[in-house]
Design an enzyme around this catalytic site. Sequence first.
Site, PDB file in Angstrom:
ATOM      1  N   SER A 120     -35.866  17.611  18.975  1.00  0.00           N
ATOM      2  CA  SER A 120     -36.681  18.708  18.430  1.00  0.00           C
ATOM      3  C   SER A 120     -37.085  19.684  19.531  1.00  0.00           C
ATOM      4  N   GLU A 162     -46.459  28.601   7.291  1.00  0.00           N
ATOM      5  CA  GLU A 162     -47.912  28.828   7.213  1.00  0.00           C
ATOM      6  C   GLU A 162     -48.537  27.742   6.335  1.00  0.00           C
ATOM      7  N   GLY A 166     -44.478  27.230   3.011  1.00  0.00           N
ATOM      8  CA  GLY A 166     -43.541  26.407   3.771  1.00  0.00           C
ATOM      9  C   GLY A 166     -42.104  26.683   3.370  1.00  0.00           C
ATOM     10  N   ARG A 299     -28.511 -13.056  16.115  1.00  0.00           N
ATOM     11  CA  ARG A 299     -29.566 -13.716  15.339  1.00  0.00           C
ATOM     12  C   ARG A 299     -28.963 -14.806  14.457  1.00  0.00           C
ATOM     13  N   GLY A 370     -35.164  -7.917  10.202  1.00  0.00           N
ATOM     14  CA  GLY A 370     -36.264  -8.743   9.705  1.00  0.00           C
ATOM     15  C   GLY A 370     -37.594  -8.255  10.250  1.00  0.00           C
ATOM     16  N   GLY A 371     -38.471  -9.197  10.566  1.00  0.00           N
ATOM     17  CA  GLY A 371     -39.804  -8.839  11.072  1.00  0.00           C
ATOM     18  C   GLY A 371     -39.737  -8.049  12.361  1.00  0.00           C
ATOM     19  N   GLU A 394     -37.073  22.389   8.822  1.00  0.00           N
ATOM     20  CA  GLU A 394     -35.866  23.236   8.801  1.00  0.00           C
ATOM     21  C   GLU A 394     -35.265  23.310   7.399  1.00  0.00           C
ATOM     22  N   HIS A 397     -34.988  18.509   2.005  1.00  0.00           N
ATOM     23  CA  HIS A 397     -33.768  17.972   1.399  1.00  0.00           C
ATOM     24  C   HIS A 397     -33.437  18.705   0.099  1.00  0.00           C
TER      25      HIS A 397
HETATM   26  P1  TGC Z   1     -33.013  35.166   0.332  1.00  0.00           P
HETATM   27  O1  TGC Z   1     -33.302  36.361  -0.535  1.00  0.00           O
HETATM   28  O2  TGC Z   1     -32.043  34.160  -0.154  1.00  0.00           O
HETATM   29  O3  TGC Z   1     -32.531  35.658   1.788  1.00  0.00           O
HETATM   30  C1  TGC Z   1     -33.217  36.655   2.510  1.00  0.00           C
HETATM   31  C2  TGC Z   1     -32.225  37.252   3.508  1.00  0.00           C
HETATM   32  O4  TGC Z   1     -31.851  36.233   4.459  1.00  0.00           O
HETATM   33  C3  TGC Z   1     -30.412  35.998   4.397  1.00  0.00           C
HETATM   34  N1  TGC Z   1     -30.216  34.558   4.563  1.00  0.00           N
HETATM   35  C4  TGC Z   1     -29.798  34.001   5.696  1.00  0.00           C
HETATM   36  N2  TGC Z   1     -29.401  34.545   6.854  1.00  0.00           N
HETATM   37  C5  TGC Z   1     -29.035  33.693   7.841  1.00  0.00           C
HETATM   38  N3  TGC Z   1     -29.055  32.361   7.733  1.00  0.00           N
HETATM   39  C6  TGC Z   1     -29.448  31.777   6.568  1.00  0.00           C
HETATM   40  N4  TGC Z   1     -29.486  30.450   6.485  1.00  0.00           N
HETATM   41  C7  TGC Z   1     -29.839  32.613   5.484  1.00  0.00           C
HETATM   42  N5  TGC Z   1     -30.293  32.377   4.229  1.00  0.00           N
HETATM   43  C8  TGC Z   1     -30.521  33.582   3.668  1.00  0.00           C
HETATM   44  C9  TGC Z   1     -30.013  36.514   3.031  1.00  0.00           C
HETATM   45  O5  TGC Z   1     -28.645  36.872   3.028  1.00  0.00           O
HETATM   46  C10 TGC Z   1     -30.920  37.710   2.882  1.00  0.00           C
HETATM   47  O6  TGC Z   1     -30.412  38.751   3.704  1.00  0.00           O
HETATM   48  P2  TGC Z   1     -30.570  40.301   3.277  1.00  0.00           P
HETATM   49  O7  TGC Z   1     -29.747  41.046   4.270  1.00  0.00           O
HETATM   50  O8  TGC Z   1     -30.063  40.398   1.869  1.00  0.00           O
HETATM   51  O9  TGC Z   1     -32.023  40.604   3.368  1.00  0.00           O
HETATM   52  O10 TGC Z   1     -34.429  34.499   0.669  1.00  0.00           O
HETATM   53  P3  TGC Z   1     -35.434  33.666  -0.232  1.00  0.00           P
HETATM   54  O11 TGC Z   1     -36.797  34.174   0.021  1.00  0.00           O
HETATM   55  O12 TGC Z   1     -34.949  33.592  -1.650  1.00  0.00           O
HETATM   56  O13 TGC Z   1     -35.360  32.195   0.411  1.00  0.00           O
HETATM   57  C11 TGC Z   1     -34.258  31.408   0.349  1.00  0.00           C
HETATM   58  C12 TGC Z   1     -34.551  30.007   0.958  1.00  0.00           C
HETATM   59  C13 TGC Z   1     -35.451  29.186   0.071  1.00  0.00           C
HETATM   60  C14 TGC Z   1     -33.207  29.323   1.065  1.00  0.00           C
HETATM   61  C15 TGC Z   1     -35.197  30.158   2.350  1.00  0.00           C
HETATM   62  O14 TGC Z   1     -36.445  30.707   2.271  1.00  0.00           O
HETATM   63  C16 TGC Z   1     -35.316  28.840   3.084  1.00  0.00           C
HETATM   64  O15 TGC Z   1     -34.355  28.422   3.744  1.00  0.00           O
HETATM   65  N6  TGC Z   1     -36.492  28.149   3.022  1.00  0.00           N
HETATM   66  C17 TGC Z   1     -36.754  26.966   3.832  1.00  0.00           C
HETATM   67  C18 TGC Z   1     -37.744  27.319   4.922  1.00  0.00           C
HETATM   68  C19 TGC Z   1     -37.438  26.628   6.204  1.00  0.00           C
HETATM   69  O16 TGC Z   1     -36.371  26.100   6.452  1.00  0.00           O
HETATM   70  N7  TGC Z   1     -38.407  26.627   7.107  1.00  0.00           N
HETATM   71  C20 TGC Z   1     -38.212  26.064   8.396  1.00  0.00           C
HETATM   72  C21 TGC Z   1     -39.340  26.415   9.334  1.00  0.00           C
HETATM   73  S1  TGC Z   1     -38.946  26.192  11.038  1.00  0.00           S
HETATM   74  C22 TGC Z   1     -38.869  24.549  11.254  1.00  0.00           C
HETATM   75  O17 TGC Z   1     -38.990  23.756  10.368  1.00  0.00           O
HETATM   76  C23 TGC Z   1     -38.641  24.112  12.635  1.00  0.00           C
HETATM   77  S2  TGC Z   1     -38.690  22.409  12.891  1.00  0.00           S
HETATM   78  C24 TGC Z   1     -37.965  22.421  14.390  1.00  0.00           C
HETATM   79  C25 TGC Z   1     -37.869  21.117  15.070  1.00  0.00           C
HETATM   80  O18 TGC Z   1     -38.914  20.560  15.468  1.00  0.00           O
HETATM   81  O19 TGC Z   1     -36.698  20.679  15.308  1.00  0.00           O
HETATM   82  P1  FAD Z   2     -43.562  22.689   0.529  1.00  0.00           P
HETATM   83  O1  FAD Z   2     -42.763  23.933   0.669  1.00  0.00           O
HETATM   84  O2  FAD Z   2     -44.939  22.799  -0.009  1.00  0.00           O
HETATM   85  O3  FAD Z   2     -42.727  21.656  -0.360  1.00  0.00           O
HETATM   86  C1  FAD Z   2     -43.316  20.527  -0.995  1.00  0.00           C
HETATM   87  C2  FAD Z   2     -42.258  19.894  -1.902  1.00  0.00           C
HETATM   88  O4  FAD Z   2     -41.874  20.823  -2.916  1.00  0.00           O
HETATM   89  C3  FAD Z   2     -40.963  19.547  -1.142  1.00  0.00           C
HETATM   90  O5  FAD Z   2     -40.436  18.343  -1.632  1.00  0.00           O
HETATM   91  C4  FAD Z   2     -40.016  20.686  -1.511  1.00  0.00           C
HETATM   92  O6  FAD Z   2     -38.651  20.311  -1.465  1.00  0.00           O
HETATM   93  C5  FAD Z   2     -40.460  20.994  -2.920  1.00  0.00           C
HETATM   94  N1  FAD Z   2     -40.130  22.367  -3.328  1.00  0.00           N
HETATM   95  C6  FAD Z   2     -40.579  23.538  -2.786  1.00  0.00           C
HETATM   96  N2  FAD Z   2     -40.018  24.586  -3.404  1.00  0.00           N
HETATM   97  C7  FAD Z   2     -39.168  24.089  -4.335  1.00  0.00           C
HETATM   98  C8  FAD Z   2     -38.274  24.655  -5.287  1.00  0.00           C
HETATM   99  N3  FAD Z   2     -38.092  25.980  -5.379  1.00  0.00           N
HETATM  100  N4  FAD Z   2     -37.581  23.832  -6.098  1.00  0.00           N
HETATM  101  C9  FAD Z   2     -37.709  22.483  -5.996  1.00  0.00           C
HETATM  102  N5  FAD Z   2     -38.537  21.877  -5.136  1.00  0.00           N
HETATM  103  C10 FAD Z   2     -39.254  22.665  -4.304  1.00  0.00           C
HETATM  104  N6  FAD Z   2     -42.219  25.052  10.861  1.00  0.00           N
HETATM  105  C11 FAD Z   2     -42.095  26.073  11.761  1.00  0.00           C
HETATM  106  O7  FAD Z   2     -42.163  27.252  11.410  1.00  0.00           O
HETATM  107  N7  FAD Z   2     -41.895  25.797  13.093  1.00  0.00           N
HETATM  108  C12 FAD Z   2     -41.820  24.529  13.565  1.00  0.00           C
HETATM  109  O8  FAD Z   2     -41.610  24.323  14.770  1.00  0.00           O
HETATM  110  C13 FAD Z   2     -41.976  23.448  12.638  1.00  0.00           C
HETATM  111  N8  FAD Z   2     -41.991  22.159  13.100  1.00  0.00           N
HETATM  112  C14 FAD Z   2     -42.294  21.149  12.226  1.00  0.00           C
HETATM  113  C15 FAD Z   2     -42.504  19.856  12.723  1.00  0.00           C
HETATM  114  C16 FAD Z   2     -42.862  18.833  11.852  1.00  0.00           C
HETATM  115  C17 FAD Z   2     -43.131  17.471  12.394  1.00  0.00           C
HETATM  116  C18 FAD Z   2     -42.965  19.073  10.449  1.00  0.00           C
HETATM  117  C19 FAD Z   2     -43.315  17.978   9.489  1.00  0.00           C
HETATM  118  C20 FAD Z   2     -42.766  20.352   9.969  1.00  0.00           C
HETATM  119  C21 FAD Z   2     -42.451  21.414  10.843  1.00  0.00           C
HETATM  120  N9  FAD Z   2     -42.326  22.728  10.384  1.00  0.00           N
HETATM  121  C22 FAD Z   2     -42.183  23.765  11.266  1.00  0.00           C
HETATM  122  C23 FAD Z   2     -42.587  23.038   8.978  1.00  0.00           C
HETATM  123  C24 FAD Z   2     -41.453  22.673   8.034  1.00  0.00           C
HETATM  124  O9  FAD Z   2     -40.395  23.573   8.149  1.00  0.00           O
HETATM  125  C25 FAD Z   2     -42.027  22.645   6.607  1.00  0.00           C
HETATM  126  O10 FAD Z   2     -42.840  21.486   6.518  1.00  0.00           O
HETATM  127  C26 FAD Z   2     -40.938  22.638   5.559  1.00  0.00           C
HETATM  128  O11 FAD Z   2     -40.217  23.848   5.549  1.00  0.00           O
HETATM  129  C27 FAD Z   2     -41.517  22.379   4.151  1.00  0.00           C
HETATM  130  O12 FAD Z   2     -42.638  23.183   3.898  1.00  0.00           O
HETATM  131  P2  FAD Z   2     -43.993  22.504   3.335  1.00  0.00           P
HETATM  132  O13 FAD Z   2     -44.340  21.363   4.222  1.00  0.00           O
HETATM  133  O14 FAD Z   2     -44.988  23.584   3.178  1.00  0.00           O
HETATM  134  O15 FAD Z   2     -43.603  21.900   1.929  1.00  0.00           O
END
Ligand code: TGC
Ligand code: FAD
Length: 415
Positions: A120, A162, A166, A299, A370-371, A394, A397
């Site tokens: 990470s 935020e 998420g 084991r 096991g344990g 990221e 699932h």
């Molecule tokens: P949507 O309308 O589908 O897309 C908006 C614009 O973005 C483009 N696009 C992408 N571009 C590059 N890579 C991708 N994977 C892309 N997906 C979409 C899309 O073409 C569009 O472009 P444009 O030019 O038309 O404006 O957006 P939406 O609001 O409907 O959302 C789609 C959805 C749900 C798939 C997206 O919001 C999403 O992936 N949500 C999940 C959020 C997420 O993954 N958060 C992660 C936070 S960071 C983190 O967790 C770090 S942990 C790090 C660690 O510790 O390892």
């Molecule tokens: P929510 O979005 O509230 O989701 C709750 C449940 O609802 C999930 O099961 C989800 O799949 C489901 N759900 C949501 N929408 C739908 C839908 N449309 N249809 C069906 N089911 C749905 N974020 C950053 O920006 N930067 C970081 O560095 C980062 N690091 C992280 C480190 C850790 C240890 C953890 C746990 C999280 C981190 N995150 C980070 C945030 C992470 O990306 C979010 O937790 C993740 O994207 C899910 O958002 P949420 O927790 O608000 O869950």
Amino acid sequence: MVCFIFANRLSDRAGIKFIYMAAKTDLFQSPDYFNVDDLLTEEQKMIRDTVRNYVKKEISPIIEDYAQRAEFPEHIVKQMGDIGCFGPTVPEQYGGGGLDYISYGLMMQELERGDSGVRSTASVQGSLVMYPIYAYGSEEQRMKYLPKLASGEWLGCFGLTEPNHGSDPSSMLTNIRDNGDDYVILNGAKMWISNAPFSQVAVVWAKDEAGIIRGMVVERGMEGFSTPTTHGKWSLRASATGELVFDNVKVPKANIFPNVQGLKGPLGCLTKARYGIAWGAVGAAMDCYHTALEYSKERIQFGKPIGAFQLQQKKLAEMVTEITKAQLLNWRLGVLMDEGKATPQQVSMAKRNACEIATQICRDARQMLGGMGITGEYPVMRHMMNLESVITYEGTHDIHLLITGMDVTGFNAFK
Ligand code: TGC
Ligand code: FAD
């Protein structure tokens, strides 16, 4: 040393002998049932082995102890910079490795074989901080930040999520206001941010007055910017997680990325990081498989090794099958990445698949031990708990499943 004493105590009490002590030296051997090594170049294998040896020497001996204490081993940041784990695909002129995507994937596989939190740290630094600065930043921003991040002198974090937004980051509330001078005023809060408490810089995504998402670099020390630590995690305990709080922070306009606007900015970074996770989760699965396999040979129950029982063989056979399939999927995805042909949807599939098989493999491996499987004597329970974060961050699932569903049907289930 702490773990070693713990091992002795456990063994004495249970009257069990050296089988438990074997876990103290990292003797990991990677499964390669379909000779995937033959698909790698000599350079890729050398890079993989360098990181594997680093993990054996510097991570495995300490990581259980840090995870038990829920502490981030900050000293590994410089070490990982020294062996090139930060920004391996960023061009060398900015301090990156200038490497291909399979090399990057192998590095993440090996780091996560040690611990998901260690991977990470590298994923965030390379794909979520260095990549946007390189891809969206000005030349001044690249020169100012990238070499220090590549070397591990500085650690960075990525603020998208935020408290109330998420899976749906497009609804974010964090915002910037332009007062007409050289600064914008940043307000809002980000949650669940990996590396935040130890970061010198944060890549932050916020909306401008027109509601357009903009990315910028916020530096520690800017007035009104704080990074409170998140406590009480049962997962990724050796990784530091925190909040980013912005209370009227004056951010120089020169820190805003000039070359991207909209959600595609942060999502583009996530595609790179999700790719790394696809490889990383397979690393965690490999470690659990290796541990369970070795344990099953040593084991003894009912007068023979538990590996001689059909039920245990079924678990091991299924583990190695799923690892092999995931290895091949990742390798092919790496080739497509290097050719510039990989789609974000393919990356989603690989991330989701790797998390799915890794969580199942870790759970099965834990049962096979096991344990002993619930103790820190073996890495399995730690991997299992870590993967609960990896399968959530990221993109959860279910979000990745819906991305695949949208791609194959053409119907958008999000809107
Ligand atoms: P949507 O309308 O589908 O897309 C908006 C614009 O973005 C483009 N696009 C992408 N571009 C590059 N890579 C991708 N994977 C892309 N997906 C979409 C899309 O073409 C569009 O472009 P444009 O030019 O038309 O404006 O957006 P939406 O609001 O409907 O959302 C789609 C959805 C749900 C798939 C997206 O919001 C999403 O992936 N949500 C999940 C959020 C997420 O993954 N958060 C992660 C936070 S960071 C983190 O967790 C770090 S942990 C790090 C660690 O510790 O390892
Ligand atoms: P929510 O979005 O509230 O989701 C709750 C449940 O609802 C999930 O099961 C989800 O799949 C489901 N759900 C949501 N929408 C739908 C839908 N449309 N249809 C069906 N089911 C749905 N974020 C950053 O920006 N930067 C970081 O560095 C980062 N690091 C992280 C480190 C850790 C240890 C953890 C746990 C999280 C981190 N995150 C980070 C945030 C992470 O990306 C979010 O937790 C993740 O994207 C899910 O958002 P949420 O927790 O608000 O869950």
